[in-house]
Design an enzyme around this catalytic site. Structure first.
Site, PDB file in Angstrom:
ATOM      1  N   HIS A   4       0.840  -1.198   0.000  1.00  0.00           N
ATOM      2  CA  HIS A   4       0.000   0.000   0.000  1.00  0.00           C
ATOM      3  C   HIS A   4       0.874   1.247   0.000  1.00  0.00           C
ATOM      4  CE1 HIS A   4       0.921   0.552   4.192  1.00  0.00           C
ATOM      5  NE2 HIS A   4       0.251  -0.523   4.597  1.00  0.00           N
ATOM      6  N   HIS A  28       4.236   1.242   2.044  1.00  0.00           N
ATOM      7  CA  HIS A  28       5.340   0.457   1.477  1.00  0.00           C
ATOM      8  C   HIS A  28       5.895   1.160   0.247  1.00  0.00           C
ATOM      9  CE1 HIS A  28       2.525  -2.592   3.316  1.00  0.00           C
ATOM     10  NE2 HIS A  28       3.593  -2.668   4.080  1.00  0.00           N
ATOM     11  N   CYS A  65       3.483 -10.706  20.510  1.00  0.00           N
ATOM     12  CA  CYS A  65       2.458 -10.154  19.613  1.00  0.00           C
ATOM     13  C   CYS A  65       2.779 -10.652  18.216  1.00  0.00           C
ATOM     14  CB  CYS A  65       2.445  -8.627  19.658  1.00  0.00           C
ATOM     15  SG  CYS A  65       1.401  -7.925  18.347  1.00  0.00           S
ATOM     16  N   CYS A  94       3.230  -7.976  15.364  1.00  0.00           N
ATOM     17  CA  CYS A  94       4.539  -7.307  15.506  1.00  0.00           C
ATOM     18  C   CYS A  94       5.684  -8.289  15.321  1.00  0.00           C
ATOM     19  CB  CYS A  94       4.766  -6.744  16.906  1.00  0.00           C
ATOM     20  SG  CYS A  94       3.819  -5.342  17.372  1.00  0.00           S
ATOM     21  N   CYS A 115      -0.996  -5.427  23.278  1.00  0.00           N
ATOM     22  CA  CYS A 115       0.197  -4.958  22.577  1.00  0.00           C
ATOM     23  C   CYS A 115       0.125  -3.437  22.444  1.00  0.00           C
ATOM     24  CB  CYS A 115       0.251  -5.601  21.192  1.00  0.00           C
ATOM     25  SG  CYS A 115       1.286  -4.694  20.042  1.00  0.00           S
ATOM     26  N   HIS A 157      -0.477  -2.680  18.447  1.00  0.00           N
ATOM     27  CA  HIS A 157      -1.711  -3.123  17.798  1.00  0.00           C
ATOM     28  C   HIS A 157      -2.951  -3.027  18.684  1.00  0.00           C
ATOM     29  CE1 HIS A 157       1.368  -4.896  15.188  1.00  0.00           C
ATOM     30  NE2 HIS A 157       0.496  -4.669  14.248  1.00  0.00           N
ATOM     31  N   LYS A 206      -5.737   6.605  10.614  1.00  0.00           N
ATOM     32  CA  LYS A 206      -4.803   5.520  10.376  1.00  0.00           C
ATOM     33  C   LYS A 206      -5.307   4.698   9.180  1.00  0.00           C
ATOM     34  CE  LYS A 206      -2.447   1.903  12.645  1.00  0.00           C
ATOM     35  NZ  LYS A 206      -2.154   1.005  13.632  1.00  0.00           N
ATOM     36  N   LYS A 257      -7.661  -1.655   6.745  1.00  0.00           N
ATOM     37  CA  LYS A 257      -8.641  -2.368   5.925  1.00  0.00           C
ATOM     38  C   LYS A 257     -10.043  -2.200   6.488  1.00  0.00           C
ATOM     39  CE  LYS A 257      -6.696  -6.077   3.301  1.00  0.00           C
ATOM     40  NZ  LYS A 257      -6.491  -7.512   3.183  1.00  0.00           N
TER      41      LYS A 257
HETATM   42  O1  ME8 Z   1       7.915  -4.405   9.391  1.00  0.00           O
HETATM   43  N1  ME8 Z   1       3.436   5.094   6.530  1.00  0.00           N
HETATM   44  O2  ME8 Z   1       7.371  -5.267   7.336  1.00  0.00           O
HETATM   45  P1  ME8 Z   1       6.025  -4.488   6.952  1.00  0.00           P
HETATM   46  C1  ME8 Z   1       4.715   5.029   6.170  1.00  0.00           C
HETATM   47  N2  ME8 Z   1       8.988  -7.298   7.692  1.00  0.00           N
HETATM   48  N3  ME8 Z   1       5.371   3.873   5.967  1.00  0.00           N
HETATM   49  C2  ME8 Z   1       4.712   2.736   6.159  1.00  0.00           C
HETATM   50  C3  ME8 Z   1       3.355   2.725   6.556  1.00  0.00           C
HETATM   51  C4  ME8 Z   1       2.710   3.984   6.744  1.00  0.00           C
HETATM   52  N4  ME8 Z   1       1.420   4.091   7.108  1.00  0.00           N
HETATM   53  N5  ME8 Z   1       2.965   1.446   6.656  1.00  0.00           N
HETATM   54  C5  ME8 Z   1       4.035   0.679   6.332  1.00  0.00           C
HETATM   55  C6  ME8 Z   1       8.073  -5.206   8.490  1.00  0.00           C
HETATM   56  N6  ME8 Z   1       5.098   1.453   6.024  1.00  0.00           N
HETATM   57  C7  ME8 Z   1       9.216  -6.211   8.578  1.00  0.00           C
HETATM   58  C8  ME8 Z   1      10.502  -5.482   8.226  1.00  0.00           C
HETATM   59  S1  ME8 Z   1      13.138  -5.418   7.816  1.00  0.00           S
HETATM   60  C9  ME8 Z   1      14.440  -6.359   8.275  1.00  0.00           C
HETATM   61  C10 ME8 Z   1      11.739  -6.339   8.289  1.00  0.00           C
HETATM   62  C11 ME8 Z   1       6.425   0.993   5.568  1.00  0.00           C
HETATM   63  O3  ME8 Z   1       5.500  -5.187   5.749  1.00  0.00           O
HETATM   64  C12 ME8 Z   1       7.556   1.435   6.490  1.00  0.00           C
HETATM   65  O4  ME8 Z   1       8.756   1.389   5.783  1.00  0.00           O
HETATM   66  O5  ME8 Z   1       5.154  -4.367   8.133  1.00  0.00           O
HETATM   67  C13 ME8 Z   1       7.546   0.339   7.518  1.00  0.00           C
HETATM   68  O6  ME8 Z   1       8.743   0.266   8.253  1.00  0.00           O
HETATM   69  C14 ME8 Z   1       7.343  -0.873   6.647  1.00  0.00           C
HETATM   70  O7  ME8 Z   1       6.456  -0.432   5.618  1.00  0.00           O
HETATM   71  C15 ME8 Z   1       6.789  -2.056   7.398  1.00  0.00           C
HETATM   72  O8  ME8 Z   1       6.525  -3.073   6.491  1.00  0.00           O
END
Ligand code: ME8
Length: 615
Positions: free
Chosen positions: A19, A22, A127, A130, A144, A147, A294, A297
């Site tokens: 989304h 990411h 959690c 997380c 948590c 969350h 926030k 979904k």
């Molecule tokens: O945490 N605003 O993966 P993830 C800005 N797999 N950036 C956002 C966001 C938002 N609302 N939502 C998500 C993980 N992001 C682990 C990481 S690394 C070794 C392992 C972005 O799929 C932001 O970069 O939950 C956040 O850190 C990341 O997506 C989390 O992606």
């Protein structure tokens, strides 16, 4: 001086499609990588997916597919999204890649040889969303803190990492390397956390198997965060990124602020233990909300970057998110603001500058000359560079827009359309400005910058501009960013922000329990059923309601045949005011599902005698 530069994004969980959030991190990383390539730096850019862990294992189970098939599906969705958004990553790593798994085990062994891993019993809270352990103290009323959902009790044998041993070395490292954790607020946060005391952490799990096996320890899989963090290093043992963990490389991990502890505490400690260098910088950016809420979904407000880029162009979307908030701050996404910036800054400012310039060159048919710099170009460009080096793409864009606006103001002021204006000079200067912009914009607008150079008749690839004017042959201009008029704007907004589900009932829509109790609901049994003449939707039924028999007319003839109904038990509303429908008296109503057309009759999941009260 050219250097070696390596930038990474978090590897994303394969739990869903990407989304806005990411896409944001990945686009910022892409702009940084493109900038460094433009400068001639030897650059590598890595992204990928986090395939393992309990979260993915459970989602796969719920979807009745294998964790691998589940992970493959979403890893593919990420790959496709990044292609569509012009992301120029040099490699795409997945934690299920066999060479990555081997590196995780290698790292484990190095940490074990150092005496930093020991076996113990873990008892505490976890959690799953997380993928994080929590102490009792960190929980908020048993929930948590991120969350706000209940955590799970974990009690199992587990390997521990001696994080406590690294408290002092980490603090010393932070003090000597203020550039490691950015921005300042995150650095302070992390340092306060470490000063508060570090506990050893559990780094293996035994209650599920979807992970990297711990070397020589049957039944244990490596904790998903140790596995995931290792990706940044394991990728540099592959051909595409070989040598990019060497000491001279500038390594930047770009992440969201919520995962700073993993990147700025755990990861450096793991690396210290394994005897490997640390990243240069962990930059923690802020979070996007959508119209002040926030993204979720449940709220139905998740922004799909692919839809926006299809409708408005990839570069317009990239531009907006790079420009709207300074890296590090939180941002609020609004579709209106996206369209406003599009029209004002892309269609008007930049689009017009190129359009007017090329239009006049074409119209006056002159050979442009440029030898002066009325735009203070050199200065601006060095500020642009400084902002990019400091990981501030929004500021670099502001600098470029100052130039764009100066260009437009210059044309207005010099009025090359006046007969006595020194046209070759004026047009030469703005043309040169457009040329320089077509290079400097490349990190942000990779697709439109190529188009700018095409229209300018430049056959050179983007590179850091030199100041000598070159000869080039502009072609006829076509709008870079066609203006969005009001009708189209309405159409787009309606498409992007569909009406939400009706809000929960307001006080006036609610009824009290007493009001509900006025309904005389009972079990009824159908005794007979027959069509109502000349009414194809209606059936006439006789219902036994225990104390009496009732005749009703029901609009169910298109869903049920009369003979199917006899003997059925339904829920019956016995105190509905009688009415005459198509000449037949109806004394009550049977409850059924369906709006316009009945889909199914109400029923009972166990038997109950006719007349039994329903409440
Ligand atoms: O945490 N605003 O993966 P993830 C800005 N797999 N950036 C956002 C966001 C938002 N609302 N939502 C998500 C993980 N992001 C682990 C990481 S690394 C070794 C392992 C972005 O799929 C932001 O970069 O939950 C956040 O850190 C990341 O997506 C989390 O992606």
């Amino acid at each position: 001086m050219a250097k070696r530069f390596y930038v990474t994004t978090p590897i994303y969980y394969v739990s869903d499609v990407p989304h806005l959030g990411h896409a944001y991190t990945t686009i910022v990383a892409d702009a940084l990588a493109r900038y460094h390539r433009l400068r001639g730096d030897d650059t590598r850019f890595l992204t990928g997916t986090d395939d393992h862990g309990q979260k993915i294992a459970r989602l796969a189970e719920a979807a009745s597919v294998s964790p691998r098939a589940f992970a493959d599906k979403f890893a593919d969705a990420y790959r496709a999204a990044w292609r569509a958004l012009e992301i120029s990553n040099d490699d795409f790593i997945r934690t299920t890649d066999p060479d990555h798994e081997a590196t995780v085990q290698d790292l484990w062994r190095r940490m074990a040889e150092k005496g930093d891993i020991y076996l113990g019993d873990y008892e505490g809270w976890y959690c799953v969303p997380c993928e994080q352990f929590y102490t009792e103290k960190e929980l908020e009323k048993g929930h948590c803190p991120v969350h706000k959902k209940p955590v799970e009790k974990v009690k199992e044998q587990s390997y521990y990492f001696r994080l406590s041993k690294y408290q002092e070395p980490l603090l010393a490292y932070y003090a000597a390397h203020p550039e490691l954790i950015q921005p300042e607020v995150r650095r302070n946060e992390v340092m306060a956390f470490v000063r508060g005391g570090l506990q050893d952490i559990s780094i293996s799990r035994t209650t599920f198997q979807w992970g990297v096996p711990v070397p020589e320890a049957k039944g244990h899989v490596v904790y998903v965060w140790l596995d995931a963090l290792t990706n940044y290093y394991s990728a540099t043992r592959r051909p595409a990124l070989a040598g990019f963990w060497d000491d001279d490389v500038e390594i930047v991990h770009l992440i969201g602020k919520e995962i700073s502890r993993f990147h700025a505490v755990y990861w450096p400690a793991f690396l210290m233990s394994a005897g490997l260098r640390l990243p240069t910088t962990v930059f923690c950016h802020g979070w996007w909300t959508v119209d002040g809420e926030k993204m979720s979904k449940t709220l139905g407000n998740v922004v799909d970057p692919l839809v926006l880029s299809q409708d408005l162009g990839v570069d317009a979307f990239r531009y907006f998110i790079l420009r709207e908030v300074p890296l590090g701050a939180d941002g609020d996404f609004s579709h209106e603001a996206l369209l406003t910036r599009y029209n004002a800054e892309l269609a008007n400012d930049l689009g017009n500058l190129l359009n007017r310039t090329l239009g006049m060159v074409h119209k006056y048919g002159i050979v442009p000359k440029s030898n002066i710099d009325p735009f203070d170009l050199e200065n601006r460009v060095s500020r642009y560079s400084k902002h990019m080096e400091e990981l501030q793409p929004s500021r670099a864009l502001e600098e470029l827009w100052t130039l764009v606006r100066k260009g437009n103001a210059f044309i207005d002021e010099k009025a090359p359309w006046k007969p006595d204006a020194p046209r070759p000079q004026i047009l030469g200067d703005v043309l040169e400005l457009c040329r320089v912009l077509s290079h400097l914009l490349e990190p942000f607008l990779p697709e439109r910058a190529v188009e700018m150079r095409r229209q300018l008749g430049l056959d050179e690839p983007a590179h850091f501009p030199s100041w000598q004017s070159r000869t080039f042959a502009p072609t006829v201009a076509t709008p870079l960013f066609p203006r969005i008029d009001d009708d189209r704007k309405k159409e787009l907004l309606a498409k992007w922000t569909p009406k939400r589900e009706a809000p929960p009932a307001s006080d006036e829509d609610q009824i009290t329990f007493e009001q509900f109790q006025k309904l005389d609901l009972r079990v009824g049994q159908v005794l007979s059923a027959e069509p109502v003449p000349k009414a194809k939707k209606l059936l006439q039924l006789t219902i036994d309601i225990g104390t009496a028999k009732r005749q009703v007319v029901a609009g169910i003839a298109e869903t049920y045949r009369p003979e199917e109904l006899v003997g059925k038990k339904v829920i019956f509303l016995a105190n509905l005011k009688p009415a005459t429908i198509r000449g037949v008296r109806s004394e009550g109503m049977i409850l059924a599902a369906g709006d316009e057309q009945v889909v199914a009759l109400s029923g009972l999941d166990r038997d109950a005698a006719p007349g039994t009260k329903v409440r």
